[in-house]
Design a protein around this motif. Structure first.
Motif, PDB file in Angstrom:
ATOM      1  N   THR A  78       5.727 -21.262  19.826  1.00 31.58           N
ATOM      2  CA  THR A  78       5.176 -22.487  19.230  1.00 31.58           C
ATOM      3  C   THR A  78       4.102 -22.110  18.230  1.00 31.58           C
ATOM      4  OG1 THR A  78       3.446 -22.738  20.905  1.00 31.58           O
ATOM      5  CG2 THR A  78       5.557 -23.817  21.355  1.00 31.58           C
ATOM      6  N   GLN A  79       3.974 -22.923  17.194  1.00 35.19           N
ATOM      7  CA  GLN A  79       2.890 -22.755  16.227  1.00 35.19           C
ATOM      8  C   GLN A  79       2.185 -24.091  16.079  1.00 35.19           C
ATOM      9  OE1 GLN A  79       4.958 -20.876  12.812  1.00 35.19           O
ATOM     10  NE2 GLN A  79       3.605 -19.136  13.180  1.00 35.19           N
ATOM     11  N   ASN A  80       0.899 -24.064  16.298  1.00 30.45           N
ATOM     12  CA  ASN A  80       0.094 -25.304  16.280  1.00 30.45           C
ATOM     13  C   ASN A  80       0.720 -26.379  17.160  1.00 30.45           C
ATOM     14  OD1 ASN A  80      -1.895 -24.269  14.508  1.00 30.45           O
ATOM     15  ND2 ASN A  80      -0.497 -24.616  12.788  1.00 30.45           N
ATOM     16  N   GLY A  81       1.253 -25.956  18.303  1.00 31.36           N
ATOM     17  CA  GLY A  81       1.823 -26.885  19.275  1.00 31.36           C
ATOM     18  C   GLY A  81       3.251 -27.290  19.002  1.00 31.36           C
ATOM     19  N   LYS A  82       3.808 -26.864  17.870  1.00 29.44           N
ATOM     20  CA  LYS A  82       5.169 -27.285  17.516  1.00 29.44           C
ATOM     21  C   LYS A  82       6.154 -26.173  17.883  1.00 29.44           C
ATOM     22  CE  LYS A  82       7.918 -28.632  13.527  1.00 29.44           C
ATOM     23  NZ  LYS A  82       8.051 -28.344  12.110  1.00 29.44           N
ATOM     24  N   ASP A  83       7.244 -26.553  18.519  1.00 28.30           N
ATOM     25  CA  ASP A  83       8.262 -25.587  18.941  1.00 28.30           C
ATOM     26  C   ASP A  83       8.971 -25.023  17.715  1.00 28.30           C
ATOM     27  OD1 ASP A  83      11.166 -25.728  21.205  1.00 28.30           O
ATOM     28  OD2 ASP A  83      10.259 -24.104  20.053  1.00 28.30           O
ATOM     29  N   GLU A  84       8.844 -23.701  17.530  1.00 27.06           N
ATOM     30  CA  GLU A  84       9.450 -23.052  16.362  1.00 27.06           C
ATOM     31  C   GLU A  84      10.481 -22.008  16.792  1.00 27.06           C
ATOM     32  OE1 GLU A  84       8.986 -23.816  13.307  1.00 27.06           O
ATOM     33  OE2 GLU A  84       7.104 -24.924  13.239  1.00 27.06           O
ATOM     34  N   LEU A  85      10.927 -22.080  18.038  1.00 29.76           N
ATOM     35  CA  LEU A  85      11.853 -21.053  18.546  1.00 29.76           C
ATOM     36  C   LEU A  85      13.144 -21.016  17.729  1.00 29.76           C
ATOM     37  CD1 LEU A  85      12.260 -18.919  20.767  1.00 29.76           C
ATOM     38  CD2 LEU A  85      13.306 -20.701  22.182  1.00 29.76           C
ATOM     39  N   SER A  86      13.630 -22.170  17.329  1.00 30.31           N
ATOM     40  CA  SER A  86      14.903 -22.210  16.594  1.00 30.31           C
ATOM     41  C   SER A  86      14.775 -21.634  15.191  1.00 30.31           C
ATOM     42  CB  SER A  86      15.410 -23.653  16.516  1.00 30.31           C
ATOM     43  OG  SER A  86      14.432 -24.460  15.911  1.00 30.31           O
ATOM     44  N   SER A  87      13.542 -21.459  14.700  1.00 27.45           N
ATOM     45  CA  SER A  87      13.368 -20.902  13.358  1.00 27.45           C
ATOM     46  C   SER A  87      13.515 -19.384  13.341  1.00 27.45           C
ATOM     47  CB  SER A  87      11.983 -21.276  12.805  1.00 27.45           C
ATOM     48  OG  SER A  87      10.964 -20.577  13.514  1.00 27.45           O
ATOM     49  N   LEU A  88      13.535 -18.759  14.507  1.00 24.91           N
ATOM     50  CA  LEU A  88      13.642 -17.291  14.581  1.00 24.91           C
ATOM     51  C   LEU A  88      15.098 -16.875  14.458  1.00 24.91           C
ATOM     52  CD1 LEU A  88      11.207 -16.522  17.550  1.00 24.91           C
ATOM     53  CD2 LEU A  88      10.733 -16.352  15.112  1.00 24.91           C
ATOM     54  N   THR A  89      15.322 -15.830  13.685  1.00 29.41           N
ATOM     55  CA  THR A  89      16.672 -15.264  13.625  1.00 29.41           C
ATOM     56  C   THR A  89      16.888 -14.386  14.854  1.00 29.41           C
ATOM     57  OG1 THR A  89      15.801 -13.447  12.294  1.00 29.41           O
ATOM     58  CG2 THR A  89      16.772 -15.291  11.102  1.00 29.41           C
ATOM     59  N   SER A 148      18.254   2.988  11.829  1.00 35.16           N
ATOM     60  CA  SER A 148      17.642   2.717  10.537  1.00 35.16           C
ATOM     61  C   SER A 148      16.223   3.284  10.484  1.00 35.16           C
ATOM     62  CB  SER A 148      17.615   1.212  10.256  1.00 35.16           C
ATOM     63  OG  SER A 148      17.069   0.524  11.363  1.00 35.16           O
ATOM     64  N   ARG A 149      15.703   3.687  11.645  1.00 30.19           N
ATOM     65  CA  ARG A 149      14.380   4.298  11.724  1.00 30.19           C
ATOM     66  C   ARG A 149      14.375   5.220  12.937  1.00 30.19           C
ATOM     67  NH1 ARG A 149      10.840  -1.023  13.338  1.00 30.19           N
ATOM     68  NH2 ARG A 149       9.820   0.334  14.837  1.00 30.19           N
ATOM     69  N   ALA A 150      13.297   5.992  13.108  1.00 28.85           N
ATOM     70  CA  ALA A 150      13.288   7.042  14.131  1.00 28.85           C
ATOM     71  C   ALA A 150      13.428   6.491  15.546  1.00 28.85           C
ATOM     72  CB  ALA A 150      12.011   7.873  14.022  1.00 28.85           C
ATOM     73  N   ASP A 151      13.029   5.247  15.762  1.00 33.30           N
ATOM     74  CA  ASP A 151      13.079   4.724  17.129  1.00 33.30           C
ATOM     75  C   ASP A 151      13.981   3.523  17.271  1.00 33.30           C
ATOM     76  OD1 ASP A 151      10.103   2.600  17.272  1.00 33.30           O
ATOM     77  OD2 ASP A 151      11.621   2.893  15.728  1.00 33.30           O
ATOM     78  N   GLY A 152      14.728   3.156  16.224  1.00 34.56           N
ATOM     79  CA  GLY A 152      15.532   1.950  16.377  1.00 34.56           C
ATOM     80  C   GLY A 152      16.507   1.701  15.253  1.00 34.56           C
ATOM     81  N   ARG A 153      17.181   0.566  15.363  1.00 35.37           N
ATOM     82  CA  ARG A 153      18.233   0.225  14.404  1.00 35.37           C
ATOM     83  C   ARG A 153      18.212  -1.265  14.088  1.00 35.37           C
ATOM     84  NH1 ARG A 153      24.713   1.497  15.098  1.00 35.37           N
ATOM     85  NH2 ARG A 153      25.389   0.312  13.297  1.00 35.37           N
ATOM     86  N   TYR A 154      18.242  -1.554  12.800  1.00 36.37           N
ATOM     87  CA  TYR A 154      18.392  -2.926  12.340  1.00 36.37           C
ATOM     88  C   TYR A 154      19.801  -3.085  11.811  1.00 36.37           C
ATOM     89  CZ  TYR A 154      18.159  -6.926   9.197  1.00 36.37           C
ATOM     90  OH  TYR A 154      18.426  -8.107   8.564  1.00 36.37           O
ATOM     91  N   ARG A 155      20.482  -4.134  12.224  1.00 36.42           N
ATOM     92  CA  ARG A 155      21.842  -4.347  11.731  1.00 36.42           C
ATOM     93  C   ARG A 155      21.888  -5.505  10.747  1.00 36.42           C
ATOM     94  NH1 ARG A 155      22.538  -3.012  17.066  1.00 36.42           N
ATOM     95  NH2 ARG A 155      23.933  -1.287  17.548  1.00 36.42           N
ATOM     96  N   SER A 156      21.536  -6.689  11.231  1.00 38.38           N
ATOM     97  CA  SER A 156      21.570  -7.890  10.393  1.00 38.38           C
ATOM     98  C   SER A 156      20.718  -8.948  11.072  1.00 38.38           C
ATOM     99  CB  SER A 156      23.013  -8.387  10.237  1.00 38.38           C
ATOM    100  OG  SER A 156      23.425  -9.051  11.425  1.00 38.38           O
ATOM    101  N   PRO A 157      20.405 -10.049  10.352  1.00 42.31           N
ATOM    102  CA  PRO A 157      19.616 -11.110  11.006  1.00 42.31           C
ATOM    103  C   PRO A 157      20.333 -11.725  12.217  1.00 42.31           C
ATOM    104  CG  PRO A 157      19.745 -11.467   8.628  1.00 42.31           C
ATOM    105  CD  PRO A 157      20.685 -10.353   8.950  1.00 42.31           C
ATOM    106  N   ASP A 158      21.652 -11.526  12.290  1.00 37.28           N
ATOM    107  CA  ASP A 158      22.421 -12.141  13.382  1.00 37.28           C
ATOM    108  C   ASP A 158      22.629 -11.211  14.566  1.00 37.28           C
ATOM    109  OD1 ASP A 158      24.454 -13.500  10.763  1.00 37.28           O
ATOM    110  OD2 ASP A 158      22.761 -14.445  11.815  1.00 37.28           O
TER     111      ASP A 158
END
Lengths: 286, 282
Positions: free
Chosen positions: B220-231, B247-257
């Protein structure tokens, strides 16, 4: 006269019996063993230290990987010796001393054509283990089983760290740097379950030995540094050679760079927990 | 039915009843625990901005502080040796960290966060118990492996001071891990009568949890639920011992999905517990 002689004989007999009852109250024990890790941990990341395997930037990227490494310095060889005293037939008190020498943990970090970094770590501990032992004879046999529970007090503990750099960091060429971390007295717990085969004056035993222990060193010192085969340790300042592990520090004491005081870094713990098999001998003393 | 067969059946019944008599028992107990084998866990420490300086304070922690409740089923193999299987639930207490953070250049203190870490575990402990004495008050020693299924939570409460006053709350759940360790108990049992007994024990439980994945379950941000805004890559993480094509020494990024993939980390969960309970002998 006859009464006096009988009395003396009786007294001597009582004395001999009491001596033999008290005799063989003390024993010594020696064992060797190998332990496997429990509660092992990743020590990757965090301030000054990276300990994982990776290969980044291979020609077709299909060979690239990142791999975690789990460490418990309780994994490895250990030798034990101690003294015990039978308080009763079923209960004895022991004071053991053991030396643990862990296996070497290795990491390799490679950027092809640019940099290769190899670390290895090994832990050593000399500890004292006061313990209570419950003994129970298996009926009509020379076998008995026992359980032991007590403390582990690390009298002298250290972690030796060797670093090998090939490439352009920290300087061009091949560099080797060694450090040793030590200080502080770790206290943990020890439990064991074993079986003993009693022979005249001596017993053989085998036991499963469990240790729950972590170690938080107080300082880390550079012990050697060479570049392309030449010693360069004198070129490092105290700030670059020495780390003090503390509970609190400010920015200035944490910053890298030159200086004549050790760098301060937040303290952390390393697992020395293990489960192992010990095999040994026990001698009755007096 | 012949007399010899009847006699044999009666003998077997009597023998069976004697074998089963007081061989099995159930125990129910509970008690508090405090963390041991504490460690500086990941980047969790107190961080305070004082003027233009930073003060870092170590706060070694173990998730193993809290309360244990257990149910134990035991079998008396011999007069001095039991085998037991215990199922236990451990409810962990919170450990709190505070972190200030910088904004702008030259940097100023922009806000602070309060971070709470806590976790629960469900454990199975097969064990062997050694009882050297058969008196009414009898000490015993138990040892065995510990297999734990753990869930932990991280709660971040953040407050910006500058440039605007904003608040946010984020809760992450770590799960899917397996903690394997060892328990050792030193206890004393008191036999009330043929069927009932009491016990008290000190337990050392040594293990670390390694989560398999995590998900942000509240934001939440300023009391508003923003969970659905996260990819998905912002919300979910999976943890692996080995990552190919990172993609880096400790992990991998694939896509926003896709979830982010990172190398596994461990959570200290060792504890020393004081347990009391009651046993019923069948």
């Amino acid at each position: 006269m006859i009464k006096g002689t009988k009395c003396k004989s009786l007294c001597v007999a009582i004395l001999l019996v009491s001596v033999s009852l008290n005799a063989q109250k003390f024993y010594s024990r020696f064992s060797l063993g190998y332990s496997r890790p429990i509660a092992s941990q990743s020590i990757d990341g965090l301030d000054y230290y990276y300990f994982s395997n990776y290969l980044l930037g291979s020609e077709n990227r299909d060979d690239d990987f990142a791999e975690g490494i789990n460490v418990s310095f309780g994994e490895g060889l250990h030798g034990n010796m101690g003294l015990g005293w039978y308080w009763t037939e079923s209960l004895s008190l022991e004071l053991n001393f053991s030396y643990s020498y862990s296996r070497k943990f290795k990491s390799e970090q490679i950027i092809p054509g640019d940099q290769e970094i190899r670390f290895d770590l090994r832990g050593k501990m000399f500890s004292m283990n006061p313990a209570v032992v419950f003994n129970s004879q298996i009926a009509e046999s020379n076998f008995s089983y026992y359980s032991r529970m007590g403390l582990i007090v690390g009298i002298s503990t250290s972690i030796v760290q060797n670093e090998n750099y090939v490439g352009y960091f920290p300087v061009k060429g091949e560099s080797n740097v060694s450090f040793e971390s030590k200080g502080s007295i770790p206290i943990g717990f020890n439990g064991a379950l074993g079986i003993k085969w009693k022979l005249p004056k001596l017993a053989l035993f085998a036991e499963l030995d469990f240790r729950a222990l972590s170690y938080s060193p107080k300082n880390r010192s550079m012990t050697s540094a060479e570049n392309n085969g030449e010693s360069v340790i004198e070129a490092f300042s105290t700030r670059q050679k020495e780390i003090e592990f503390v509970e609190v520090h400010d920015r200035a004491s944490f910053a890298l760079g030159t200086g004549d005081t050790p760098r301060k870094v937040l303290e952390r713990s390393y697992s020395f927990s293990s489960i192992g098999l010990n095999i040994g001998v026990q001698y009755d003393l007096f | 039915m012949s007399h010899s067969r009847k006699f044999t059946l009666l003998f077997l019944a009597l023998l069976g009843s004697q074998v089963f008599a007081q061989k099995f028992y159930f125990s129910l107990g509970m008690g508090p625990g405090i963390g041991i084998e504490k460690d500086l866990h990941q980047e969790f420490y107190d961080f305070e901005i004082v003027g233009d300086d930073e003060i870092r304070t170590s706060k070694p922690m173990s998730f193993g502080k809290g309360y244990n409740a257990h149910l134990r089923f035991g079998y008396r193999l011999k007069s001095k040796i039991d085998l037991a299987l215990e199922a236990s639930f451990f409810k962990g207490g919170k450990t709190t960290f505070t972190k200030d953070y910088w904004i702008d250049w030259p940097p100023v203190r922009g806000g602070n966060s309060s971070i709470d870490l806590y976790g629960n575990s469900f454990s199975l402990n097969p064990s062997i118990t050694f009882r050297p004495f058969t008196s009414k008050f009898a000490p015993y020693f138990r040892i065995g492996p510990n297999i734990s299924f753990v869930t932990t939570w991280e709660e971040f409460n953040s407050m910006d001071f500058q440039p605007n006053s904003n608040s946010s709350f984020l809760k992450r759940k770590n799960y899917g891990g397996l903690g394997i360790g060892f328990i050792a108990d030193l206890g004393v049992a008191y036999q009330l009568n043929e069927s009932w007994g009491l016990y008290s024990e000190i337990r050392i439980n040594s293990f670390k949890n390694r989560p398999g994945q995590s998900t942000i379950i509240e934001f939440t941000q300023n009391g508003k639920d923003e969970l659905s805004s996260l990819t998905t890559d912002e919300k979910e993480e999976i943890y692996s011992n080995y990552i190919s094509r990172p993609s880096r020494a400790d992990g991998r990024y694939r896509s926003p999905d896709d979830p982010m993939e990172f190398l596994k980390f461990d959570q200290p969960f060792s504890s020393i517990q004081l347990l009391i309970g009651i046993s019923y002998y069948l």
